[in-house]
Each structure stands twice: as C-alpha cells, then as structure tokens.
Design a protein around this motif. Structure first.
Motif, PDB file in Angstrom:
ATOM      1  N   HIS A 164       0.816  -1.213   0.000  1.00 45.12           N
ATOM      2  CA  HIS A 164       0.000   0.000   0.000  1.00 45.12           C
ATOM      3  C   HIS A 164       0.852   1.267   0.000  1.00 45.12           C
ATOM      4  O   HIS A 164       0.361   2.339  -0.357  1.00 45.12           O
ATOM      5  CB  HIS A 164      -0.964  -0.003   1.187  1.00 45.12           C
ATOM      6  CG  HIS A 164      -0.321   0.214   2.514  1.00 45.12           C
ATOM      7  ND1 HIS A 164       0.332  -0.788   3.206  1.00 45.12           N
ATOM      8  CD2 HIS A 164      -0.210   1.330   3.285  1.00 45.12           C
ATOM      9  CE1 HIS A 164       0.800  -0.308   4.332  1.00 45.12           C
ATOM     10  NE2 HIS A 164       0.493   0.965   4.415  1.00 45.12           N
ATOM     11  N   PHE A 165       2.124   1.161   0.383  1.00 41.58           N
ATOM     12  CA  PHE A 165       2.995   2.337   0.338  1.00 41.58           C
ATOM     13  C   PHE A 165       3.042   2.923  -1.078  1.00 41.58           C
ATOM     14  O   PHE A 165       3.131   4.134  -1.246  1.00 41.58           O
ATOM     15  CB  PHE A 165       4.417   1.963   0.777  1.00 41.58           C
ATOM     16  CG  PHE A 165       4.660   2.119   2.253  1.00 41.58           C
ATOM     17  CD1 PHE A 165       3.784   1.582   3.173  1.00 41.58           C
ATOM     18  CD2 PHE A 165       5.779   2.782   2.724  1.00 41.58           C
ATOM     19  CE1 PHE A 165       4.009   1.704   4.542  1.00 41.58           C
ATOM     20  CE2 PHE A 165       6.013   2.924   4.082  1.00 41.58           C
ATOM     21  CZ  PHE A 165       5.122   2.382   4.990  1.00 41.58           C
ATOM     22  N   LEU A 166       3.004   2.063  -2.074  1.00 43.38           N
ATOM     23  CA  LEU A 166       3.141   2.530  -3.450  1.00 43.38           C
ATOM     24  C   LEU A 166       1.944   3.346  -3.913  1.00 43.38           C
ATOM     25  O   LEU A 166       2.020   4.040  -4.929  1.00 43.38           O
ATOM     26  CB  LEU A 166       3.350   1.339  -4.388  1.00 43.38           C
ATOM     27  CG  LEU A 166       4.641   0.552  -4.184  1.00 43.38           C
ATOM     28  CD1 LEU A 166       4.728  -0.585  -5.189  1.00 43.38           C
ATOM     29  CD2 LEU A 166       5.860   1.459  -4.306  1.00 43.38           C
ATOM     30  N   ALA A 167       0.814   3.254  -3.208  1.00 37.85           N
ATOM     31  CA  ALA A 167      -0.378   4.010  -3.587  1.00 37.85           C
ATOM     32  C   ALA A 167      -0.554   5.282  -2.768  1.00 37.85           C
ATOM     33  O   ALA A 167      -1.522   6.010  -2.968  1.00 37.85           O
ATOM     34  CB  ALA A 167      -1.621   3.131  -3.451  1.00 37.85           C
ATOM     35  N   MET A 168       0.376   5.560  -1.837  1.00 38.89           N
ATOM     36  CA  MET A 168       0.290   6.799  -1.066  1.00 38.89           C
ATOM     37  C   MET A 168       0.489   8.007  -1.983  1.00 38.89           C
ATOM     38  O   MET A 168       1.278   7.975  -2.928  1.00 38.89           O
ATOM     39  CB  MET A 168       1.364   6.827   0.028  1.00 38.89           C
ATOM     40  CG  MET A 168       1.117   5.892   1.186  1.00 38.89           C
ATOM     41  SD  MET A 168       2.478   6.032   2.399  1.00 38.89           S
ATOM     42  CE  MET A 168       1.825   5.057   3.742  1.00 38.89           C
ATOM     43  N   GLY A 394      -8.881  11.002  -4.084  1.00 40.85           N
ATOM     44  CA  GLY A 394     -10.239  10.552  -3.822  1.00 40.85           C
ATOM     45  C   GLY A 394     -10.308   9.199  -3.157  1.00 40.85           C
ATOM     46  O   GLY A 394     -11.312   8.878  -2.522  1.00 40.85           O
ATOM     47  N   LEU A 395      -9.269   8.386  -3.293  1.00 42.41           N
ATOM     48  CA  LEU A 395      -9.281   7.044  -2.742  1.00 42.41           C
ATOM     49  C   LEU A 395      -8.133   6.875  -1.750  1.00 42.41           C
ATOM     50  O   LEU A 395      -7.039   7.390  -1.973  1.00 42.41           O
ATOM     51  CB  LEU A 395      -9.126   5.998  -3.853  1.00 42.41           C
ATOM     52  CG  LEU A 395     -10.288   5.828  -4.834  1.00 42.41           C
ATOM     53  CD1 LEU A 395      -9.898   4.846  -5.929  1.00 42.41           C
ATOM     54  CD2 LEU A 395     -11.552   5.360  -4.127  1.00 42.41           C
ATOM     55  N   PRO A 396      -8.359   6.131  -0.658  1.00 42.47           N
ATOM     56  CA  PRO A 396      -7.234   5.781   0.212  1.00 42.47           C
ATOM     57  C   PRO A 396      -6.309   4.820  -0.505  1.00 42.47           C
ATOM     58  O   PRO A 396      -6.656   4.259  -1.568  1.00 42.47           O
ATOM     59  CB  PRO A 396      -7.924   5.117   1.408  1.00 42.47           C
ATOM     60  CG  PRO A 396      -9.183   4.540   0.846  1.00 42.47           C
ATOM     61  CD  PRO A 396      -9.628   5.496  -0.219  1.00 42.47           C
ATOM     62  N   ALA A 397      -5.123   4.601   0.053  1.00 40.59           N
ATOM     63  CA  ALA A 397      -4.129   3.752  -0.612  1.00 40.59           C
ATOM     64  C   ALA A 397      -4.682   2.362  -0.922  1.00 40.59           C
ATOM     65  O   ALA A 397      -4.515   1.840  -2.030  1.00 40.59           O
ATOM     66  CB  ALA A 397      -2.873   3.661   0.246  1.00 40.59           C
ATOM     67  N   TYR A 398      -5.345   1.744   0.042  1.00 40.75           N
ATOM     68  CA  TYR A 398      -5.888   0.410  -0.203  1.00 40.75           C
ATOM     69  C   TYR A 398      -7.029   0.441  -1.215  1.00 40.75           C
ATOM     70  O   TYR A 398      -7.253  -0.533  -1.944  1.00 40.75           O
ATOM     71  CB  TYR A 398      -6.337  -0.237   1.107  1.00 40.75           C
ATOM     72  CG  TYR A 398      -5.254  -1.053   1.772  1.00 40.75           C
ATOM     73  CD1 TYR A 398      -4.986  -2.355   1.370  1.00 40.75           C
ATOM     74  CD2 TYR A 398      -4.484  -0.509   2.793  1.00 40.75           C
ATOM     75  CE1 TYR A 398      -3.979  -3.097   1.971  1.00 40.75           C
ATOM     76  CE2 TYR A 398      -3.477  -1.247   3.405  1.00 40.75           C
ATOM     77  CZ  TYR A 398      -3.233  -2.536   2.992  1.00 40.75           C
ATOM     78  OH  TYR A 398      -2.228  -3.279   3.581  1.00 40.75           O
ATOM     79  N   GLY A 399      -7.754   1.552  -1.277  1.00 43.50           N
ATOM     80  CA  GLY A 399      -8.782   1.676  -2.299  1.00 43.50           C
ATOM     81  C   GLY A 399      -8.190   1.668  -3.688  1.00 43.50           C
ATOM     82  O   GLY A 399      -8.712   1.019  -4.613  1.00 43.50           O
ATOM     83  N   ARG A 400      -7.083   2.392  -3.856  1.00 43.93           N
ATOM     84  CA  ARG A 400      -6.394   2.402  -5.161  1.00 43.93           C
ATOM     85  C   ARG A 400      -5.892   1.003  -5.519  1.00 43.93           C
ATOM     86  O   ARG A 400      -6.029   0.553  -6.664  1.00 43.93           O
ATOM     87  CB  ARG A 400      -5.235   3.387  -5.096  1.00 43.93           C
ATOM     88  CG  ARG A 400      -4.282   3.350  -6.280  1.00 43.93           C
ATOM     89  CD  ARG A 400      -4.874   3.964  -7.525  1.00 43.93           C
ATOM     90  NE  ARG A 400      -3.991   3.793  -8.660  1.00 43.93           N
ATOM     91  CZ  ARG A 400      -2.974   4.610  -8.955  1.00 43.93           C
ATOM     92  NH1 ARG A 400      -2.712   5.646  -8.178  1.00 43.93           N
ATOM     93  NH2 ARG A 400      -2.235   4.404 -10.022  1.00 43.93           N
ATOM     94  N   LEU A 401      -5.323   0.300  -4.541  1.00 45.66           N
ATOM     95  CA  LEU A 401      -4.798  -1.039  -4.823  1.00 45.66           C
ATOM     96  C   LEU A 401      -5.914  -2.015  -5.165  1.00 45.66           C
ATOM     97  O   LEU A 401      -5.782  -2.808  -6.107  1.00 45.66           O
ATOM     98  CB  LEU A 401      -4.003  -1.543  -3.618  1.00 45.66           C
ATOM     99  CG  LEU A 401      -2.696  -0.818  -3.311  1.00 45.66           C
ATOM    100  CD1 LEU A 401      -2.035  -1.426  -2.086  1.00 45.66           C
ATOM    101  CD2 LEU A 401      -1.740  -0.866  -4.502  1.00 45.66           C
ATOM    102  N   LEU A 402      -7.020  -1.979  -4.421  1.00 45.45           N
ATOM    103  CA  LEU A 402      -8.128  -2.894  -4.719  1.00 45.45           C
ATOM    104  C   LEU A 402      -8.738  -2.591  -6.079  1.00 45.45           C
ATOM    105  O   LEU A 402      -9.124  -3.517  -6.814  1.00 45.45           O
ATOM    106  CB  LEU A 402      -9.194  -2.800  -3.632  1.00 45.45           C
ATOM    107  CG  LEU A 402      -8.887  -3.513  -2.314  1.00 45.45           C
ATOM    108  CD1 LEU A 402     -10.017  -3.301  -1.322  1.00 45.45           C
ATOM    109  CD2 LEU A 402      -8.661  -5.008  -2.533  1.00 45.45           C
TER     110      LEU A 402
END
Length: 453
Positions: A164-168, A394-402
């Motif tokens: 999830h770091f990569l989506a921060m 607009g999305l949290p990191a885990y939202g982007r990953l999912l």
C-alpha cells in the motif's frame, strides 16, 4: 472488471482497518455497483449474518468519511464461509460462484505456500486473480518457491503482490516531482546528492501484534517490505511510460544495482535494537521482551537501519540509508534527499549554509524544502523552509490497490523477479544477524533510538 472478492483471513485487523474502508470508498466513488459481492473466509464459527454485523461495526469504527449507504452496501451482499484456508475443500466453497474471482490472502506470509496449493487443488475460474500482502515469502528461497507455486496457478499478470505504500499520494509524488520538473531531474544524481534517507520511525509500540511481529521484526516488516520499494521509486531511471512493464523494469534495475553486502559491510553498515521500558507521550511502555506474546529467545529487533550503495552511473557515491523503529520519541516518516554543500560561500564569517534537504513527508503527506537564505541583515545567512501539503486523493491507498486488482492493472504491484531481488539485497543482513555478528542494542521507549556509534 471482476465483481467478486474473496478475502481469506477476513476477520483480521487488515480487513477491519483497511480493506473494508477501501471497499466503502470504492462504493462511494461509484467504482462498485450492486453486482459486487464480498466473501469472507476464516476459522470463526460465524454465519453470514454475523459477518455482516461485524462488517457494519468495523465500518462504523474505521469507515471514516464514507457515507452510510456506501458502508451498508458493502455489508448487504457479503457472505461468510467458515474455512480452514489450507484445505482445498474449504477454499473451493469460499471461491464458488459464477465468473472469475479476486482472492485476497490477508494472512501471515508463512501460510502463503499452503494456501496457494489449496487454491490450485480447488481450481480457480479462468481470469481470476491472486492478491498477496507483503512480505512475499520469508527469505529468498521462500520467495522463489512461492513464485513457482503461483506460476502453476495463474499467469504472472494475475498475481498482485501488493504494497500500500506505493499508492500513497506522496510516494506517487516522488515520481511526479522528479519527472515533471526540469529543476529537479538534472540534479537528481550523485554529483549533487550526498545521501537519501528513507525513514519510518513511529511512536507506536507493539500494539497487540506480537503474533505477527515477533516472527518478522523491523527488518522484514518495514525495510524489506516497504522501504526498498521507496528506494526503487527514488533511485530508478526515468521510465518510458508509467505502464506496468516500463515501471516495473526500472524498479528491478535499481534492486539489481545494489552493491552486495559482505559480512564486514553488514557489521559496519547495519544496526539493530529493541526497546526497553519507557514512556511515549502519556503512555508507559513495557520492554519489548515483556510484551504479551513475545518470545525473548527470538531476539526480534524493533529498530533496523541499513546503509546501501548503488553501483550505477547515476548513483555511485551516494549513500542510501533505510531506517525504521518502533516506540520512538516522535513519528518521522519521510524520504529525505540531502544535497551536497555548495563549493564556495562568498559571505565571510556571517553564518553557515544549512544543507539543502528535500523532504517527502509520508505521514502526514507533504513536501518540504530546507534552504539557506539571507537573514535580517545583509550578508547574514539564515535557514528557510518551504512547505506544501498534498491534497488527498479521492481514494485511500488500499482503495487504489483494490481498484487495480479488480480492473486488472498490475503496475503498482510487485513482479515476481522484483520480490526475489529485494530478498537478495537483504539476505546477507539476515545471515549476519542470525550469526550475531551485529549486536542487538537496546534503547528506552520514547527515546530517539539507539545512540549512533
């Protein structure tokens, strides 16, 4: 887009704090419709109704700003399967349904090989995807074996080794700052940069995570798991595009360029320590070895620091320092780029120039540039800091990953060879630490960590 998500280990902290809020965010953003179904599988003797109640309670606690209708929609069509996740029969029941499915392994890494084998025996529908939380394997040999198991199950592009770091926002902005600004990229090299420090220091102590943390420690949990990914983004050559192939190829290049550490290098360039009793803020913290669930004989570290060098044209002569610690005096979570001093100051004895430092704040997210300027009096030098805060996405990191998992975009996931190269970098450290060549130091909770040598 896949509209079925099965979470193995669904009743754990990862689901409660991150996956469920991420799904609520996707629903609120219009990315999930009524066809989407969440299936949870775990050991608890729960019914689907009990699982839906648990989802509602967890989203009330961790759902943040997402509206009630989005949170309720995630729970409404959720179902639960009581399962031994290493049993092919139980796994087959969990993934049963029409069409492809995304299977999220929200489990300890030690279970991955057995779970992947169970998935293979259960038979995944065509087009399905597998999601694994890092760390990927527990060492180089384990990562290689897990890659072989996954290759027999699904194509490489269907494997999402997520971090999830990569989506921060700020992590993404490391690339934006470098590649979209002529002021930075020409000086992004060892001629101008002396050191890049990648730090994740936190005031949090163990917080009830002994079952996981005491088996991995700071080196595997943070340095191998996350900080090497930040190293890749900071040090990579500019990719042709941000597509999955170009981006991942350049990240692997960075890991391959890391100079192998000898045992002498490990002794000189790494540190490990664990915290003693102390006070962090208003809380008294017991010694790590006295925390519930900790086995002192494992000698697990809560602080790890590694200094690396890259054998490449761009970075020869620059130090890369990766550091993470728990129960420290203050939170410090940043990438700090320290520039070399100017060759000459024409200001006589009217002060010293502060080193220029560009800081990418990871939590909270922001950007700071430390400079030297003229002070209140002519020819008098004074420090100057320029700070900017990042607007949240607009999305949290885990939202982007999912979302990437469900739509099939693997650009921000870890490719198999990259996972192996990351273990190769740290294998000498793990080996030397296991031999006790590097002393296990101690530091009081609430301090700045072990004193510098």
């Amino acid at each position: 887009m896949i509209d079925r998500l099965v979470v193995l280990g669904a009743t754990g902290d990862l689901s409660a704090r991150y996956l469920l809020p991420a799904l609520a965010a996707l629903r609120a953003a219009g990315q999930l419709d009524d066809r989407f179904q969440l299936t949870g599988a775990s050991r608890e003797e729960w019914s689907s109704e009990r699982f839906r109640e648990w989802i509602g309670a967890r989203l009330d606690l961790h759902g943040g700003p997402y509206p009630a209708d989005a949170r309720e929609a995630i729970a409404a069509r959720a179902r639960y399967v009581r399962a031994d996740v290493t049993s092919s029969a139980d796994v087959a029941e969990a993934i049963a349904g029409d069409g492809p499915v995304a299977v999220y392994l929200a489990l300890p890494p030690g279970l991955f090989p057995r779970v992947v084998t169970a998935l293979h025996e259960a038979g995944l529908p065509a087009g399905s995807r597998i999601v694994l939380e890092k760390p990927f394997g527990e060492d180089l040999a384990g990562a290689q074996e897990l890659n072989r198991l996954l290759a027999d199950l699904v194509p490489e592009q269907a494997v999402f080794r997520v971090d999830h770091f990569l989506a921060m926002t700020t992590v993404q902005n490391v690339l934006g700052s470098r590649l979209a600004n002529r002021a930075l990229e020409p000086i992004w090299n060892s001629t101008h940069i002396a050191e890049i420090e990648i730090v994740w220091d936190e005031t949090l102590a163990l917080e009830g995570r002994a079952g996981y943390y005491d088996h991995v420690g700071a080196l595997k949990d943070m340095v191998q798991n996350h900080l090497l990914q930040l190293l890749c983004l900071v040090a990579m050559e500019p990719p042709i595009t941000l597509g999955e192939r170009d981006l991942r190829d350049r990240k692997v290049d960075v890991l391959r360029s890391v100079r192998p550490l000898t045992e002498q290098d490990v002794v000189r360039r790494t540190r490990r320590a664990r915290y003693l009793p102390g006070r962090v803020g208003d809380h008294d913290i017991p010694a790590y070895v006295d925390e519930d669930g900790v086995s002192p004989e494992r000698r697990t570290e809560t602080f790890a620091e590694v200094e690396l060098e890259l054998d490449s044209w761009r970075w020869s002569g620059t130090r890369f320092r990766l550091r993470s610690g728990k129960a420290l005096e203050a939170d410090r979570k940043e990438v700090a780029v320290r520039f070399r001093p100017v060759p000459h100051l024409p200001f006589g004895h009217s002060g010293e120039a502060q080193p220029n430092v560009l800081r990418f704040g990871l939590e909270p997210e922001g950007l700071t540039l430390d400079l030297t300027a003229i002070g209140a009096h002519a020819h008098e030098l004074a420090p100057l800091s320029l700070t900017a805060r990042m607007d949240p996405t607009g999305l949290p990191a885990y939202g982007r990953l999912l979302l990437d998992v469900l739509t099939g975009d693997p650009a921000l996931s870890i490719r198999g060879d990259e996972a192996e190269e990351a273990w190769r970098v740290l294998e000498p450290v793990l080996s030397a630490w296991e031999k006790d060549l590097v002393p296990l130091e101690e530091y009081p909770a609430g301090s700045q960590g072990p004193p510098r040598r």
